[in-house]
Design a protein around this motif. Structure first.
Motif, PDB file in Angstrom:
ATOM      1  N   ARG A 139      55.189  48.945  34.448  1.00 44.36           N
ATOM      2  CA  ARG A 139      55.467  47.891  35.430  1.00 44.36           C
ATOM      3  C   ARG A 139      55.737  46.559  34.739  1.00 44.36           C
ATOM      4  NH1 ARG A 139      52.635  46.991  41.240  1.00 44.36           N
ATOM      5  NH2 ARG A 139      52.984  44.764  41.519  1.00 44.36           N
ATOM      6  N   LYS A 199      60.254  50.679  43.686  1.00 43.03           N
ATOM      7  CA  LYS A 199      59.608  49.517  44.285  1.00 43.03           C
ATOM      8  C   LYS A 199      58.159  49.454  43.824  1.00 43.03           C
ATOM      9  CE  LYS A 199      62.550  49.461  48.381  1.00 43.03           C
ATOM     10  NZ  LYS A 199      63.304  48.301  47.910  1.00 43.03           N
ATOM     11  N   PRO A 200      57.654  48.247  43.576  1.00 40.79           N
ATOM     12  CA  PRO A 200      56.273  48.143  43.108  1.00 40.79           C
ATOM     13  C   PRO A 200      55.285  48.643  44.156  1.00 40.79           C
ATOM     14  CG  PRO A 200      57.174  45.971  43.635  1.00 40.79           C
ATOM     15  CD  PRO A 200      58.312  46.936  43.694  1.00 40.79           C
ATOM     16  N   GLU A 208      58.460  50.328  37.586  1.00 39.57           N
ATOM     17  CA  GLU A 208      58.145  49.486  38.739  1.00 39.57           C
ATOM     18  C   GLU A 208      58.550  48.062  38.375  1.00 39.57           C
ATOM     19  OE1 GLU A 208      54.418  51.466  41.177  1.00 39.57           O
ATOM     20  OE2 GLU A 208      54.071  49.689  39.969  1.00 39.57           O
ATOM     21  N   ASP A 240      51.419  48.611  44.644  1.00 41.14           N
ATOM     22  CA  ASP A 240      50.198  48.044  44.089  1.00 41.14           C
ATOM     23  C   ASP A 240      49.052  49.049  44.041  1.00 41.14           C
ATOM     24  OD1 ASP A 240      51.670  45.760  43.887  1.00 41.14           O
ATOM     25  OD2 ASP A 240      50.681  44.688  45.512  1.00 41.14           O
ATOM     26  N   ARG A 290      49.293  40.350  40.661  1.00 42.46           N
ATOM     27  CA  ARG A 290      50.562  40.906  40.189  1.00 42.46           C
ATOM     28  C   ARG A 290      50.739  40.712  38.684  1.00 42.46           C
ATOM     29  NH1 ARG A 290      54.442  38.293  44.649  1.00 42.46           N
ATOM     30  NH2 ARG A 290      56.115  39.359  43.509  1.00 42.46           N
ATOM     31  N   LEU A 336      56.849  42.263  35.632  1.00 41.04           N
ATOM     32  CA  LEU A 336      56.949  41.188  36.618  1.00 41.04           C
ATOM     33  C   LEU A 336      57.953  40.169  36.109  1.00 41.04           C
ATOM     34  CD1 LEU A 336      56.007  39.627  39.158  1.00 41.04           C
ATOM     35  CD2 LEU A 336      54.185  38.635  37.747  1.00 41.04           C
ATOM     36  N   ASP A 357      58.714  44.414  39.631  1.00 40.32           N
ATOM     37  CA  ASP A 357      58.259  43.412  40.589  1.00 40.32           C
ATOM     38  C   ASP A 357      58.912  42.086  40.214  1.00 40.32           C
ATOM     39  OD1 ASP A 357      56.852  42.118  42.587  1.00 40.32           O
ATOM     40  OD2 ASP A 357      54.928  42.126  41.522  1.00 40.32           O
TER      41      ASP A 357
END
Length: 411
Positions: A71, A55-56, A108, A58, A163, A73, A110
């Motif tokens: 990571r 899970k991302p 990660e 932050d 993000r 997105l 997102d």
């Protein structure tokens, strides 16, 4: 790895029919989801560990690049959500979730659905400050702000600037709507003009003072300030469409068209349908975001069938289409993994706290009143336009439409 079916497949097979609810017979199209969709999902080599990815977090954005996880997105760009009048979720949402399940699970991952939910704020449009001065366009965008009651904005309320900054790579998935990307994706990328050289410190222009911004743009300090703030990242784009679904006749014209001679369907734009996303791709490239040619893709699904038979469950049974999407996902994963993590820019959206601007707002309010009275700041662009009679925009009621002014005889 053991196959774990997506919860939606279980619910679809086990949801009872409620009283007074019309019974919907399964589609008889050869593209129906069951059992083909389940077979494709079951036989795919994707990890299928729904919800098991990292899970991302932050807070990892504070770590040195060498110590934080890789990571990405993922963005679903369709307007459709089942919690609004369409009543059904989009294909891009399904593809986004499929991609999240297929990517390396130690990353990660997102993701966000930009679809329109009833009662939720939407992405506000770009106000085109950059056309007044590049220095008036602030990074990250200060035309709007988080939790605003006057102009609520999805970009800020979902922390999308932060993000985007936190991610090493972005994957954008969306439909082709009238020869272009969805309006939500266009709004999203319009609001990213600030990543391409926007002013990184709004205090230099007293929050939003056009005359100060114009002067700053001509100052010797400006070239050092105006940089590509997200440069170095990678973006992939996957568009999909139905090439007119079942609406076209053999000539390529809409069946319901009453004046077929108005245009030649052979002159339709784009030799390759992926070109519909060219404005987004080239904006990203212009801003220092790498978009390899192999990560800019398009595939067709739903051609020749009614829209009601071209839903996510139908798409899942289209093996050619799903194969194209999975291949794009794998190319994306391979490329960004090989490229590695990206160093953040000097001026980060992550961790950014906008300064207060109440006194600046008072000054700008007075500026607006002066323009409304036909007395703009001396030497300003509005003053010159007023002198030349170019825009006829002196009014103390700027919310009133031009059409209403015409009808009231005020223009």
């Amino acid at each position: 790895m053991r196959y774990i079916p997506h919860p939606a497949l279980y619910l679809r097979a086990n949801t009872p029919t409620f009283p007074h609810e019309p019974i919907i017979e399964p589609s008889r199209s050869r593209r129906r989801a069951d059992p083909a969709a389940e077979a494709i999902l079951r036989d795919s080599d994707q990890p299928n560990c729904y919800g098991a990815s990292v899970k991302p977090n932050d807070e990892n954005g504070r770590l040195p690049v060498s110590q934080r996880p890789f990571r990405v997105l993922l963005l679903s760009g369709s307007e459709r959500r089942q919690y609004n009048c369409p009543g059904v979720d989009s294909k891009s949402r399904s593809l986004m979730l499929r991609m999240a399940d297929r990517l390396p699970q130690e990353w990660e991952i997102d993701y966000e659905d930009l679809g329109n939910v009833y009662g939720r704020e939407k992405i506000q449009s770009c106000n085109a400050c950059v056309s007044t001065s590049m220095a008036l366009c602030v990074w990250p965008c200060n035309c709007y702000e988080k939790d605003s009651k006057d102009e609520p904005d999805l970009m800020w309320n979902l922390d999308l600037y932060s993000r985007l900054d936190l991610a090493d790579a972005w994957a954008v998935i969306g439909p082709l709507n009238w020869y272009g990307p969805s309006s939500n994706l266009k709004l999203f990328f319009d609001r990213l003009v600030c990543m391409n050289g926007g002013c990184p410190d709004e205090r230099l222009i007293n929050h939003k003072d056009p005359e100060l911004a114009m002067r700053l743009e001509h100052s010797p300090e400006w070239p050092e300030l105006s940089v590509n703030h997200l440069e170095g990242r990678t973006a992939g784009f996957f568009g999909y469409g139905d090439e007119g679904a079942d609406e076209l006749d053999p000539s390529g014209r809409p069946k319901k068209l009453r004046h077929p001679g108005y245009f030649d369907p052979q002159q339709e734009p784009f030799e390759q349908e992926r070109e519909a996303y060219a404005p987004l791709v080239w904006q990203a490239r212009y801003s220092g975001i790498e978009v390899p040619d192999g990560l800019w893709s398009y595939a067709t699904t739903g051609k020749g069938v009614p829209y009601s038979e071209d839903q996510a469950e139908n798409m899942a049974g289209d093996s050619d289409f799903m194969g194209s999407f999975d291949a794009w996902t794998d190319r994306f994963a391979s490329f960004v993994a090989g490229k590695g993590k990206v160093e953040p820019g000097r001026h980060r959206a992550y961790g950014y706290a906008p300064p207060g601007h109440r006194w600046a707002d008072v000054k700008l309010k007075w500026r607006g009143i002066r323009m409304g009275l036909g007395r703009p700041r001396e030497g300003s662009s509005p003053a010159e336009q007023e002198r030349l009679g170019l825009n006829r925009d002196a009014t103390l009621a700027p919310k009133e439409s031009e059409g209403q002014r015409l009808r009231d005889g005020d223009s």
